[in-house]
Design a protein around this motif. Structure first.
Motif, mmCIF file in Angstrom:
data_model
loop_
_atom_site.group_PDB
_atom_site.id
_atom_site.type_symbol
_atom_site.label_atom_id
_atom_site.label_comp_id
_atom_site.label_asym_id
_atom_site.label_seq_id
_atom_site.Cartn_x
_atom_site.Cartn_y
_atom_site.Cartn_z
ATOM 1 N N GLU A 1 0.873 -1.131 -0.111
ATOM 2 C CA GLU A 1 0.045 -0.242 -0.013
ATOM 3 C C GLU A 1 0.661 1.347 -0.072
ATOM 4 O OE1 GLU A 1 -3.684 1.937 -0.098
ATOM 5 O OE2 GLU A 1 -3.420 -0.389 -0.107
ATOM 6 N N GLY A 2 1.935 1.187 0.482
ATOM 7 C CA GLY A 2 3.056 2.324 0.628
ATOM 8 C C GLY A 2 3.198 2.744 -0.918
ATOM 9 N N THR A 3 3.156 2.007 -1.840
ATOM 10 C CA THR A 3 3.429 2.595 -3.053
ATOM 11 C C THR A 3 2.542 3.496 -3.655
ATOM 12 O OG1 THR A 3 4.551 0.395 -3.754
ATOM 13 C CG2 THR A 3 3.734 1.624 -5.419
ATOM 14 N N LYS A 4 1.474 3.501 -3.114
ATOM 15 C CA LYS A 4 0.472 4.582 -3.571
ATOM 16 C C LYS A 4 0.802 5.935 -3.003
ATOM 17 C CE LYS A 4 -4.073 4.036 -3.642
ATOM 18 N NZ LYS A 4 -5.517 3.546 -3.423
ATOM 19 N N SER A 5 1.794 6.683 -3.227
ATOM 20 C CA SER A 5 2.312 7.833 -2.664
ATOM 21 C C SER A 5 2.742 8.971 -3.722
ATOM 22 C CB SER A 5 3.538 7.429 -1.837
ATOM 23 O OG SER A 5 4.442 6.842 -2.618
ATOM 24 N N GLU B 1 5.670 10.025 -3.740
ATOM 25 C CA GLU B 1 7.171 9.568 -4.098
ATOM 26 C C GLU B 1 6.953 8.621 -5.459
ATOM 27 O OE1 GLU B 1 10.809 6.906 -2.515
ATOM 28 O OE2 GLU B 1 9.122 7.524 -1.251
ATOM 29 N N HIS B 2 6.220 7.859 -5.341
ATOM 30 C CA HIS B 2 6.084 6.714 -6.271
ATOM 31 C C HIS B 2 5.204 6.965 -7.530
ATOM 32 C CE1 HIS B 2 7.374 3.778 -3.074
ATOM 33 N NE2 HIS B 2 8.110 3.479 -4.032
ATOM 34 N N LEU B 3 4.169 8.028 -7.253
ATOM 35 C CA LEU B 3 3.689 8.934 -8.616
ATOM 36 C C LEU B 3 4.722 9.523 -9.212
ATOM 37 C CD1 LEU B 3 0.978 9.513 -9.841
ATOM 38 C CD2 LEU B 3 0.827 11.261 -8.379
ATOM 39 N N THR B 4 5.567 10.386 -8.654
ATOM 40 C CA THR B 4 6.493 11.048 -9.331
ATOM 41 C C THR B 4 7.363 10.238 -10.188
ATOM 42 O OG1 THR B 4 6.327 12.877 -7.688
ATOM 43 C CG2 THR B 4 8.392 12.849 -9.071
ATOM 44 N N HIS B 5 7.699 9.277 -9.539
ATOM 45 C CA HIS B 5 9.025 8.380 -10.217
ATOM 46 C C HIS B 5 8.150 7.706 -11.220
ATOM 47 C CE1 HIS B 5 11.475 4.151 -9.764
ATOM 48 N NE2 HIS B 5 11.591 4.830 -10.845
ATOM 49 N N THR B 6 6.842 7.180 -11.211
ATOM 50 C CA THR B 6 6.161 6.606 -12.435
ATOM 51 C C THR B 6 6.172 7.405 -13.533
ATOM 52 O OG1 THR B 6 4.933 5.170 -10.701
ATOM 53 C CG2 THR B 6 3.991 5.327 -13.031
ATOM 54 N N VAL B 7 5.608 8.701 -13.349
ATOM 55 C CA VAL B 7 5.200 9.860 -14.227
ATOM 56 C C VAL B 7 6.750 10.079 -14.936
ATOM 57 C CG1 VAL B 7 4.698 12.034 -14.989
ATOM 58 C CG2 VAL B 7 3.375 10.926 -13.461
ATOM 59 N N GLU B 8 7.756 10.253 -14.238
ATOM 60 C CA GLU B 8 9.088 10.474 -14.925
ATOM 61 C C GLU B 8 9.455 9.453 -15.614
ATOM 62 O OE1 GLU B 8 10.509 13.420 -15.130
ATOM 63 O OE2 GLU B 8 9.595 14.670 -13.291
ATOM 64 N N TRP B 9 9.244 8.363 -15.109
ATOM 65 C CA TRP B 9 9.840 7.009 -15.960
ATOM 66 C C TRP B 9 9.110 7.030 -17.323
ATOM 67 C CZ3 TRP B 9 7.206 2.517 -17.697
ATOM 68 C CH2 TRP B 9 8.179 1.370 -18.308
ATOM 69 N N LEU B 10 7.769 7.199 -17.286
ATOM 70 C CA LEU B 10 7.188 7.227 -18.462
ATOM 71 C C LEU B 10 7.294 8.137 -19.489
ATOM 72 C CD1 LEU B 10 3.380 6.289 -16.862
ATOM 73 C CD2 LEU B 10 4.744 4.920 -18.207
ATOM 74 N N LEU B 11 7.889 9.363 -18.907
ATOM 75 C CA LEU B 11 8.434 10.438 -19.827
ATOM 76 C C LEU B 11 9.619 10.086 -20.394
ATOM 77 C CD1 LEU B 11 7.235 13.376 -17.660
ATOM 78 C CD2 LEU B 11 6.391 12.857 -19.989
ATOM 79 N N ASP B 12 10.410 9.382 -19.634
ATOM 80 C CA ASP B 12 11.806 8.924 -20.036
ATOM 81 C C ASP B 12 11.484 7.895 -21.293
ATOM 82 O OD1 ASP B 12 13.121 10.111 -18.256
ATOM 83 O OD2 ASP B 12 13.339 8.798 -16.729
ATOM 84 N N GLN B 13 10.469 7.201 -21.213
ATOM 85 C CA GLN B 13 10.289 6.080 -22.231
ATOM 86 C C GLN B 13 9.522 6.757 -23.334
ATOM 87 O OE1 GLN B 13 11.373 2.831 -21.807
ATOM 88 N NE2 GLN B 13 12.225 4.178 -19.544
ATOM 89 N N LYS B 14 9.201 8.124 -23.251
ATOM 90 C CA LYS B 14 8.682 9.000 -24.557
ATOM 91 C C LYS B 14 7.318 8.414 -24.612
ATOM 92 C CE LYS B 14 13.273 10.162 -26.599
ATOM 93 N NZ LYS B 14 14.105 9.834 -25.069
ATOM 94 N N VAL B 15 6.683 8.240 -23.792
ATOM 95 C CA VAL B 15 5.195 7.770 -23.817
ATOM 96 C C VAL B 15 4.528 9.137 -24.546
ATOM 97 C CG1 VAL B 15 3.219 7.103 -22.706
ATOM 98 C CG2 VAL B 15 5.323 5.926 -22.048
ATOM 99 N N GLU B 16 3.655 8.813 -25.550
ATOM 100 C CA GLU B 16 2.934 9.892 -26.289
ATOM 101 C C GLU B 16 1.646 9.461 -25.842
ATOM 102 O OE1 GLU B 16 3.967 9.485 -30.358
ATOM 103 O OE2 GLU B 16 5.936 9.958 -30.080
ATOM 104 N N ARG B 17 0.790 10.983 -26.299
ATOM 105 C CA ARG B 17 -0.630 10.581 -25.815
ATOM 106 C C ARG B 17 -1.482 9.515 -26.475
ATOM 107 N NH1 ARG B 17 -4.062 16.220 -25.909
ATOM 108 N NH2 ARG B 17 -2.582 16.653 -24.057
#
Length: 377
Positions: free
Chosen positions: A81-85, A87-103
């Motif tokens: 449950e601690g992953t719903k934070s 910190e991990h939201l920011t990590h996930t969004v930045e990782w998705l941007l690193d993967q060049k995920v487009e709309r």
């Protein structure tokens, strides 16, 4: 309800431009490329999962995608449950941007409710909204959190207080994934299954009373039927009330008590969410009976079924210390269902007949909690 299920069955969530299908069956993870290929503008997806789920399901998913020429990159987060934070939201969004995920791309949430909620929220805010596919691997996620578009994270103020409504593009509810669940995790999800019978389908609850033990013990047909009926009921309510202005609140049966108990136990393994829902349902029926709204035997029937299933049923089943009734009431006051400072409760006139009300005397709630705490000994 049908008694048998094909290899894959579909429940349609009819939300106009945001409509999508929930596919239910065995082996959907290994057929993932076939199941979601039509959604993809290019042959790649970004998968977010957790360490526990990755060990079991990431490679089968990767192979199922590769069989249709779909590449995937995966982010593996910590389980729990601690992953719903933040910190991990920011990590996930930045990782998705690193993967060049487009709309126009698709993000895949592979896991239980924590991953589904977190990844759905990340998809909602990434580039102001990208599509995502839910691949729920727990019973709780298959029947509840993967359907309906609620996404979010927890904060120090409480559970799910930050989030967005963002519907998935598709849901793959792979029944065979349930075989990998520990008994406790399966029973936690069962709390949400039972909830559907209690809130609006007495015949379904009666079926669960008869078939619940077989479902618990691995009967695939029973599991598929329970998932399908649960999804049908949730989809019907979501279509009527997507953003929880009215009827959708019925889905929170047991949750007002549950969220307070989760907060009291520190969102820890002392109490899993589905366990809190099951206990919350028994308390909601006890409160309904105390207020003279439902037959006096109804709470006992709910508790008896949970006991037969081997599920957590009462506050006595929660290990460790709990706050007193007044402190639990204060935790309830932080619930996101508070309107103008008044708690909304989902109560029942009987099994299969729930309703929403803010007209609940605080003293009655305190009395139910005092009784439940006293029974802990």
């Amino acid at each position: 309800m049908t008694d048998t299920l094909h290899a894959s069955d579909t429940v349609h969530v009819a939300l106009g431009e945001r409509a999508y299908d929930v596919r239910i069956g065995s082996g959907l993870i290994t057929r993932a490329g076939h199941e979601i290929g039509d959604l993809l503008a290019r042959d790649r997806v970004a998968v977010v999962t957790d360490a526990r789920v990755a060990d079991l399901h990431l490679e089968p998913l990767r192979a199922g995608l590769a069989a249709h020429g779909i590449a995937c990159e995966a982010l593996v987060l910590p389980a729990g449950e601690g992953t719903k934070s933040w910190e991990h939201l920011t990590h996930t969004v930045e990782w998705l941007l690193d993967q060049k995920v487009e709309r126009r791309d698709v993000v895949v949430a592979l896991g239980g409710g924590v991953i589904g909620d977190l990844v759905g929220f990340a998809a909602a805010i990434l580039r102001r909204g990208v599509r995502f596919v839910q691949v729920p691997t727990t019973l709780l996620a298959q029947v509840d959190s993967s359907v309906g578009g609620k996404t979010g994270i927890n904060t120090r103020h409480g559970k799910n207080l930050v989030g967005a409504f963002h519907q998935p593009a598709r849901v793959l509810a792979d029944i065979s994934a349930l075989d990998t669940l520990a008994p406790r995790d399966f029973l936690a999800g069962y709390g949400e299954v039972m909830k559907y019978g209690l809130l609006g389908d007495a015949a379904f609850f009666e079926w669960l009373e008869a078939e619940g033990p077989a479902l618990r013990d691995g009967d695939a047909a029973a599991r598929a039927r329970a998932v399908r009926r649960s999804v049908e009921m949730k989809a019907d309510i979501v279509v009527r009330d997507e953003t929880e202005q009215g009827d959708r609140a019925l889905l929170n049966l047991g949750h007002t008590f549950c969220h307070a108990l989760e907060a009291a136990t520190g969102y820890s393994d002392r109490l899993l969410h589905g366990e809190g829902v099951a206990i919350g349902c028994t308390l909601a029926f006890a409160l309904s009976a105390r207020l003279g709204l439902c037959p006096q035997e109804a709470p006992g029937r709910v508790a008896a079924h949970l006991t037969e299933m081997g599920a957590r049923t009462t506050l006595a089943d929660i290990p460790g210390a709990l706050p007193d009734a007044d402190a639990l009431l204060e935790l309830m006051a932080q619930d996101k269902k508070v309107i103008d400072g008044r708690l909304r409760f989902i109560l029942a006139r009987g099994i299969g007949d729930a309703f929403v009300t803010s007209d609940v005397p605080r003293d009655a709630v305190r009395d139910v909690l005092d009784d439940a705490l006293a029974a802990r000994g």
